[in-house]
Design an enzyme around this catalytic site. Structure first.
Site, PDB file in Angstrom:
ATOM      1  N   HIS A   1     -15.710   5.351  -8.919  1.00  0.00           N
ATOM      2  CA  HIS A   1     -14.349   5.071  -8.521  1.00  0.00           C
ATOM      3  C   HIS A   1     -13.443   4.927  -9.765  1.00  0.00           C
ATOM      4  O   HIS A   1     -12.949   5.946 -10.257  1.00  0.00           O
ATOM      5  CB  HIS A   1     -14.356   3.814  -7.636  1.00  0.00           C
ATOM      6  CG  HIS A   1     -13.047   3.475  -6.987  1.00  0.00           C
ATOM      7  ND1 HIS A   1     -12.953   2.625  -5.909  1.00  0.00           N
ATOM      8  CD2 HIS A   1     -11.780   3.835  -7.276  1.00  0.00           C
ATOM      9  CE1 HIS A   1     -11.684   2.491  -5.557  1.00  0.00           C
ATOM     10  NE2 HIS A   1     -10.964   3.227  -6.368  1.00  0.00           N
TER      11      HIS A   1
ATOM     12  N   SER B   1       0.823  -1.209   0.000  1.00  0.00           N
ATOM     13  CA  SER B   1       0.000   0.000   0.000  1.00  0.00           C
ATOM     14  C   SER B   1       0.861   1.265   0.000  1.00  0.00           C
ATOM     15  O   SER B   1       1.807   1.382   0.788  1.00  0.00           O
ATOM     16  CB  SER B   1      -0.901   0.001   1.242  1.00  0.00           C
ATOM     17  OG  SER B   1      -1.723   1.143   1.248  1.00  0.00           O
TER      18      SER B   1
ATOM     19  N   HIS C   1      -5.867  -2.862 -10.881  1.00  0.00           N
ATOM     20  CA  HIS C   1      -6.740  -1.720 -10.593  1.00  0.00           C
ATOM     21  C   HIS C   1      -5.980  -0.450 -10.962  1.00  0.00           C
ATOM     22  O   HIS C   1      -4.817  -0.294 -10.600  1.00  0.00           O
ATOM     23  CB  HIS C   1      -7.096  -1.714  -9.104  1.00  0.00           C
ATOM     24  CG  HIS C   1      -7.734  -0.446  -8.616  1.00  0.00           C
ATOM     25  ND1 HIS C   1      -8.822   0.124  -9.229  1.00  0.00           N
ATOM     26  CD2 HIS C   1      -7.434   0.365  -7.571  1.00  0.00           C
ATOM     27  CE1 HIS C   1      -9.163   1.230  -8.569  1.00  0.00           C
ATOM     28  NE2 HIS C   1      -8.336   1.405  -7.572  1.00  0.00           N
TER      29      HIS C   1
ATOM     30  N   HIS D   1      -6.304   4.089 -11.833  1.00  0.00           N
ATOM     31  CA  HIS D   1      -7.093   5.325 -11.839  1.00  0.00           C
ATOM     32  C   HIS D   1      -6.860   6.038 -13.164  1.00  0.00           C
ATOM     33  O   HIS D   1      -6.645   7.249 -13.197  1.00  0.00           O
ATOM     34  CB  HIS D   1      -6.724   6.225 -10.657  1.00  0.00           C
ATOM     35  CG  HIS D   1      -7.389   5.845  -9.380  1.00  0.00           C
ATOM     36  ND1 HIS D   1      -8.258   6.647  -8.698  1.00  0.00           N
ATOM     37  CD2 HIS D   1      -7.335   4.702  -8.671  1.00  0.00           C
ATOM     38  CE1 HIS D   1      -8.697   6.044  -7.601  1.00  0.00           C
ATOM     39  NE2 HIS D   1      -8.140   4.864  -7.556  1.00  0.00           N
TER      40      HIS D   1
ATOM     41  N   TYR E   1      -5.960 -14.251 -35.195  1.00  0.00           N
ATOM     42  CA  TYR E   1      -5.111 -13.098 -34.891  1.00  0.00           C
ATOM     43  C   TYR E   1      -3.918 -13.578 -34.076  1.00  0.00           C
ATOM     44  O   TYR E   1      -4.055 -14.454 -33.223  1.00  0.00           O
ATOM     45  CB  TYR E   1      -5.914 -12.066 -34.087  1.00  0.00           C
ATOM     46  CG  TYR E   1      -5.148 -10.804 -33.778  1.00  0.00           C
ATOM     47  CD1 TYR E   1      -5.256  -9.686 -34.588  1.00  0.00           C
ATOM     48  CD2 TYR E   1      -4.290 -10.750 -32.681  1.00  0.00           C
ATOM     49  CE1 TYR E   1      -4.542  -8.523 -34.306  1.00  0.00           C
ATOM     50  CE2 TYR E   1      -3.568  -9.587 -32.397  1.00  0.00           C
ATOM     51  CZ  TYR E   1      -3.698  -8.484 -33.214  1.00  0.00           C
ATOM     52  OH  TYR E   1      -2.990  -7.348 -32.939  1.00  0.00           O
TER      53      TYR E   1
ATOM     54  N   ASP F   1     -12.390  -5.929 -30.163  1.00  0.00           N
ATOM     55  CA  ASP F   1     -11.175  -6.752 -30.074  1.00  0.00           C
ATOM     56  C   ASP F   1     -10.881  -7.151 -28.625  1.00  0.00           C
ATOM     57  O   ASP F   1     -10.171  -8.123 -28.373  1.00  0.00           O
ATOM     58  CB  ASP F   1      -9.954  -5.980 -30.615  1.00  0.00           C
ATOM     59  CG  ASP F   1      -9.942  -5.895 -32.135  1.00  0.00           C
ATOM     60  OD1 ASP F   1     -10.581  -6.727 -32.793  1.00  0.00           O
ATOM     61  OD2 ASP F   1      -9.269  -4.982 -32.669  1.00  0.00           O
TER      62      ASP F   1
END
Lengths: 229, 229, 229, 229
Positions: free
Chosen positions: D168, D44, D94, D96, D226, D119
């Protein structure tokens, strides 16, 4: 000769990444050796940093691989359709550049709003027609080439150096792979400037036609005086 | 003396590219040696990376090449019109910077919405009038200079350090080529901030006039106290 | 001690440039030595690349230069007003970051639309009131500080770590110069995300209040569990 | 084995920063060792430049730290909920990222407007439901995972590789941490292209369904062609 072309095509593919026009592996550049009727193109799904000249694939104009260990770009049939239809084209580039894609997804042609656009081309940048269900199922990438050829036939391949595939992204072409990259760079700037202009003036008029012709002619006309002799 | 000026002009052209104001070869910077009446300018269509001081071209105020192997920028007559009209100008810069072009293509002056703008200039950034068909055909680049001179004459060349050529792009000027580059950098920021402000507040009022004058004067007025003495 | 602070302030000023928050010379960072009551700040109009620790200026809380050869930032009185009013502030930063300026010029507070904002602060980012003509003429930079102090007094200097000066740009503050730079980086992201959100949803509701408090408290509250112990 | 995973997770976290998807410390990547049932994740509030493999934390599927000196990411319970619910997931990311956050804050799903999106995924990118006050208070990060699991259950974890947490930001998942980073890069491009498209055509229709399926299938279907075999 073909080695030099492979180097040029490698360089053009890397330039797409360096200009930010092809995130991840989403773009491809090719070149043609007209004497041998062979097209040199990016391998499918290989990253621009890892790619070496050994990864570049050579195909004939029907799409048969004649040299290279890799599977060619899935968009190869689109490139081939352009090379088959127009003798003057020596390089083809496909990108997923952000602002060009925005116009393609909005299904709107890029209006000719300024001299930056007129320095590239004297027409709005058109959007291909929608494909039929049949075209998508039977020969998707080839049919995409067909819709581009339809648009180009109305103008000429050097007069209209790029177009937007509906719902998809830009294709660009020119006499060499490097020149096709320059078209792609220019198109992205033109797309961005046109979108921002539209936010400021939703009904902005097209550029004055005399100014449009002046800019196009001073760069591309028979009496062109832009650049070095 | 002229060698030092050529170095400054080379440096200014490279700075345009480094600041992202001139994609490909779409921008040019020049400087003037007032004693000799000679202008030093970028060659036409040469890339910023390849350019060396040998490529820089010297012309007189009528546009005759007096030194250099290259053809000067096609925009040379616009630069010369500015140098001829205003003794105080020592450097001129032309860019195709994205956000400045958006306002030029929208044919809207950039309103004075904040102190960033007032630190540059106490007026909105104006757009030149449209050229007549005649002007475009007979002396396009010279006539572009004429429309800029018309705007500048209302304000003074140091009071109004830049303007937008209608449907085209920014021109900037200052006492030196390097200072004209700083104007171009500032103008692009001002154009971008003003466009984003307009998205948030389509009818945003101009900056309070006392605040506008305070910022302009603390940087450019007779009692300026910004920067080092 | 003061040498270490000068190094921190130099570093903070360079970080503003590195983060793209201060084009040309348009931003400044300072720090305070509370024991001596001395503030260390950027010199006015000096470029971030050229700046060395020798250029950093030391002033007392009344603005008298006590160390350094340079003239301090023109915005020094604004920094001093903040330091005088709030003991908890150890660093102050002023930027002309693009998206923050857009809100300041639009004279709109930045609404609290998401958790990125709540991780910084539990309130909308407010805009200072307009200055009176008198304030602008007699003590412009000091009065700017007064309007910031008015806003902060309603919330607390650590609870509200930044604000927009009307028609101008952001000011940010924190316990150290480096922490104030982090606030400036965060504010610019928040300003950009909020503007883009507003384009997608002009009437976007503020973030659910429980979610807002949860995010603010897990980072800044007495039971904070974000980061390392 | 776990060392290699820690290297991959470190690399994935650094890639988030390198792609500009996680300003300051606002993003995290993890990976799972299914044999041991252990998850390796970012600590963190530690910066991406300073982070070394020693900072990476190992937790079991209940969130107990089993290796490492650091406190794991506050978002760890969200990652764990995804790993517990779906055996096929090997990496979670995750971010931002700016444009993804704009859609999350606008509380709008990202419509499927073009082939770049197809795609990646054959569905619009959904937004999680709002959390209840109770969920926020008792187990905020775990409940966030629950709302993601609810969305994924309707499609499958490989069919829907990402979603937006309401108010978020994005969460992404895939078979490996590196592949989850590629999803995050793609999602940000898709979010940006969709927002710009919406500015040009507020009511842009979704991509033709045959074209959507063709693009998704040629990359992810049983007959995918592909990439390299």
């Amino acid at each position: 000769m073909r080695e030099r072309l492979a180097d040029e095509v490698l360089e053009a593919n890397r330039a797409l990444a360096a200009h930010g026009l092809a995130p991840l592996t989403w773009g491809n550049a090719s070149g043609i050796d007209r004497d041998q009727g062979l097209v040199v193109i990016k391998p499918s799904g290989v990253s621009y940093e890892d790619m070496t000249v050994e990864d570049i694939v050579t195909v004939d104009l029907d799409g048969n691989v004649v040299d290279g260990e890799r599977r060619p770009s899935t968009d190869t049939p689109t490139h081939l359709a352009l090379y088959r239809a127009f003798e003057d084209i020596g390089g083809v580039v496909h990108t997923h550049s952000t602002w060009g894609v925005a116009w393609a997804q909005a299904q709107r042609e890029i209006p000719l709003l300024g001299t930056t656009h007129a320095d590239l081309c004297a027409f709005p940048i058109p959007v291909t027609r929608a494909l039929t269900e049949d075209e998508i199922e039977s020969d998707y990438e080839g049919a995409t080439g067909t819709t581009l050829v339809e648009l180009i036939s109305q103008r000429g391949p050097l007069e209209l150096p790029c177009a937007l595939v509906r719902g998809h992204a830009p294709f660009c072409w020119a006499k060499t792979p490097a020149a096709a990259v320059d078209v792609a760079v220019t198109l992205e700037q033109v797309a961005r400037m046109a979108l921002l202009t539209t936010l400021l003036a939703p009904n902005a008029p097209p550029l004055q036609s005399e100014l449009r012709d002046k800019h196009y002619e001073r760069k591309h006309g028979p009496q062109a005086y832009y650049g070095q002799p």
